[in-house]
Design a protein around this motif. Structure first.
Motif, PDB file in Angstrom:
ATOM      1  N   ILE A   1      11.379  -1.180  15.694  1.00 45.23           N
ATOM      2  CA  ILE A   1      10.759  -1.112  14.390  1.00 45.23           C
ATOM      3  C   ILE A   1       9.292  -1.938  14.056  1.00 45.23           C
ATOM      4  CG2 ILE A   1      11.097  -1.057  11.838  1.00 45.23           C
ATOM      5  CD1 ILE A   1      14.118  -0.633  12.351  1.00 45.23           C
ATOM      6  N   ASP A   2       8.341  -1.166  14.111  1.00 44.33           N
ATOM      7  CA  ASP A   2       7.043  -1.804  13.735  1.00 44.33           C
ATOM      8  C   ASP A   2       6.630  -1.936  12.433  1.00 44.33           C
ATOM      9  OD1 ASP A   2       6.340  -2.338  16.712  1.00 44.33           O
ATOM     10  OD2 ASP A   2       6.534  -0.290  16.803  1.00 44.33           O
ATOM     11  N   SER A   3       6.831  -0.727  11.739  1.00 40.48           N
ATOM     12  CA  SER A   3       6.375  -0.822  10.121  1.00 40.48           C
ATOM     13  C   SER A   3       7.378  -0.008   9.332  1.00 40.48           C
ATOM     14  CB  SER A   3       5.009  -0.147  10.411  1.00 40.48           C
ATOM     15  OG  SER A   3       4.753  -0.093   8.859  1.00 40.48           O
ATOM     16  N   LEU A   4       7.697  -0.299   7.989  1.00 37.25           N
ATOM     17  CA  LEU A   4       8.494   0.330   7.126  1.00 37.25           C
ATOM     18  C   LEU A   4       7.666   0.505   5.942  1.00 37.25           C
ATOM     19  CD1 LEU A   4      11.807  -2.009   7.458  1.00 37.25           C
ATOM     20  CD2 LEU A   4      11.521   0.207   8.426  1.00 37.25           C
ATOM     21  N   ALA A   5       8.092   1.528   5.393  1.00 36.59           N
ATOM     22  CA  ALA A   5       7.555   2.004   4.154  1.00 36.59           C
ATOM     23  C   ALA A   5       8.521   2.898   3.098  1.00 36.59           C
ATOM     24  CB  ALA A   5       6.233   2.810   4.277  1.00 36.59           C
ATOM     25  N   ALA A   6       8.510   2.634   1.869  1.00 37.59           N
ATOM     26  CA  ALA A   6       9.516   3.321   1.113  1.00 37.59           C
ATOM     27  C   ALA A   6       8.828   4.302   0.128  1.00 37.59           C
ATOM     28  CB  ALA A   6      10.176   2.206   0.398  1.00 37.59           C
TER      29      ALA A   6
ATOM     30  N   THR B   1      -0.028   2.093  12.577  1.00 39.36           N
ATOM     31  CA  THR B   1       0.434   1.352  11.262  1.00 39.36           C
ATOM     32  C   THR B   1       0.853   2.550  10.231  1.00 39.36           C
ATOM     33  OG1 THR B   1      -1.963   1.347  10.530  1.00 39.36           O
ATOM     34  CG2 THR B   1      -1.052  -0.473  11.437  1.00 39.36           C
ATOM     35  N   MET B   2       1.551   2.174   9.282  1.00 30.84           N
ATOM     36  CA  MET B   2       1.957   3.030   8.162  1.00 30.84           C
ATOM     37  C   MET B   2       2.036   2.231   6.835  1.00 30.84           C
ATOM     38  SD  MET B   2       5.603   5.147   8.165  1.00 30.84           S
ATOM     39  CE  MET B   2       6.618   3.623   8.259  1.00 30.84           C
ATOM     40  N   ALA B   3       1.723   3.301   5.761  1.00 29.67           N
ATOM     41  CA  ALA B   3       1.866   2.666   4.348  1.00 29.67           C
ATOM     42  C   ALA B   3       2.072   3.909   3.513  1.00 29.67           C
ATOM     43  CB  ALA B   3       0.402   2.077   3.848  1.00 29.67           C
ATOM     44  N   ALA B   4       3.023   3.623   2.454  1.00 33.42           N
ATOM     45  CA  ALA B   4       3.181   4.539   1.381  1.00 33.42           C
ATOM     46  C   ALA B   4       2.261   4.538   0.251  1.00 33.42           C
ATOM     47  CB  ALA B   4       4.368   4.244   0.735  1.00 33.42           C
ATOM     48  N   ASP B   5       1.967   5.496  -0.437  1.00 26.74           N
ATOM     49  CA  ASP B   5       1.038   5.859  -1.384  1.00 26.74           C
ATOM     50  C   ASP B   5       1.890   6.167  -2.955  1.00 26.74           C
ATOM     51  OD1 ASP B   5       1.078   8.536  -1.541  1.00 26.74           O
ATOM     52  OD2 ASP B   5      -1.041   8.780  -0.858  1.00 26.74           O
ATOM     53  N   ALA B   6       1.069   6.223  -3.838  1.00 24.29           N
ATOM     54  CA  ALA B   6       1.671   6.410  -5.106  1.00 24.29           C
ATOM     55  C   ALA B   6       1.886   7.897  -5.383  1.00 24.29           C
ATOM     56  CB  ALA B   6       0.827   6.086  -6.407  1.00 24.29           C
TER      57      ALA B   6
ATOM     58  N   LEU C   1       3.351   9.331   3.138  1.00 22.31           N
ATOM     59  CA  LEU C   1       3.313   8.385   4.086  1.00 22.31           C
ATOM     60  C   LEU C   1       1.960   8.422   4.908  1.00 22.31           C
ATOM     61  CD1 LEU C   1       6.583   8.455   5.627  1.00 22.31           C
ATOM     62  CD2 LEU C   1       5.883   6.710   4.075  1.00 22.31           C
ATOM     63  N   LEU C   2       1.220   7.643   4.912  1.00 19.13           N
ATOM     64  CA  LEU C   2      -0.148   7.150   5.692  1.00 19.13           C
ATOM     65  C   LEU C   2      -0.005   6.525   6.963  1.00 19.13           C
ATOM     66  CD1 LEU C   2      -2.274   6.226   2.517  1.00 19.13           C
ATOM     67  CD2 LEU C   2      -1.972   8.579   3.258  1.00 19.13           C
TER      68      LEU C   2
END
Length: 194
Positions: A39-44, A80-85, A89-90
């Motif tokens: 697991i390298d990145s988590l986003a909710a 890499t990963m991120a969540a947005d509003a 998932l980006l």
């Protein structure tokens, strides 16, 4: 190796061995679940958590009940990963030179857009998806609302801009250098240079 917070305030931590620990507010013990090789990145997004595995270049979802959901390949070399509003998932596919945009429920690749010069850092804001180009030391804000990412703003950055964070309350973008050049603060980032 990674941490995120679900909308129910549960903390989720990931390990290099592919174990997820969830700790509910007020709980004394964390529950443990094996998910992945790494697991390298988590986003909710809500109470669904997505785990990025760089080695397998894949994204896997885990529901609030701990059940493993869908898993999809994420380009040629997701980093890499991120969540947005907006519930997306980006994901930066650095090797493939793309911004990947996933929906979570169900997990589906909604957009894949070419981004040159080694895309790496990603962050979501209310209006834009932010992607850093580490070979060019640039960060770009894309509008994703039309279905095809549209560049809205572009800024030169500190060298090796690997990590991005956006504060929606102030409209400030933070760019962190992986080369030791500090943190760059870009105020009113979504509206462009003033």
């Amino acid at each position: 190796t990674a941490i995120t917070r679900r909308s129910d305030a549960t903390l989720v931590l990931g390990t290099a061995e592919g174990v997820l620990y969830t700790l509910k507010p007020g709980a004394a013990d964390a529950s443990r679940m094996s998910v992945h090789a790494h697991i390298d990145s988590l986003a909710a997004q809500g109470n669904t958590v997505a785990a990025l595995d760089r080695g397998q270049t894949s994204v896997t979802t885990v529901g609030a009940d701990g059940a493993i959901g869908q898993s999809l390949r994420a380009g040629q070399g997701a980093t890499t990963m991120a969540a947005d509003a907006a519930g997306r998932l980006l994901v930066a596919d650095t090797r493939g030179g793309e911004l990947l945009v996933f929906g979570v429920d169900p997990l589906i690749l909604r957009q894949a857009y070419p981004v040159p010069d080694s895309p790496y850092g990603v962050a979501g804001s209310r209006g834009l998806a932010w992607v850093s180009q580490t070979s060019a030391n640039i960060v770009i804000g894309y509008d994703l609302s039309t279905g095809i990412p549209l560049e809205k703003v572009r800024y030169p950055t500190v060298r090796q801009p690997n990590t991005l964070a956006f504060d929606d309350a102030s409209g400030t973008l933070y760019v962190v250098s992986a080369a030791g050049e500090g943190v760059q603060v870009i105020e009113h980032a979504a509206t462009g240079p003033r």
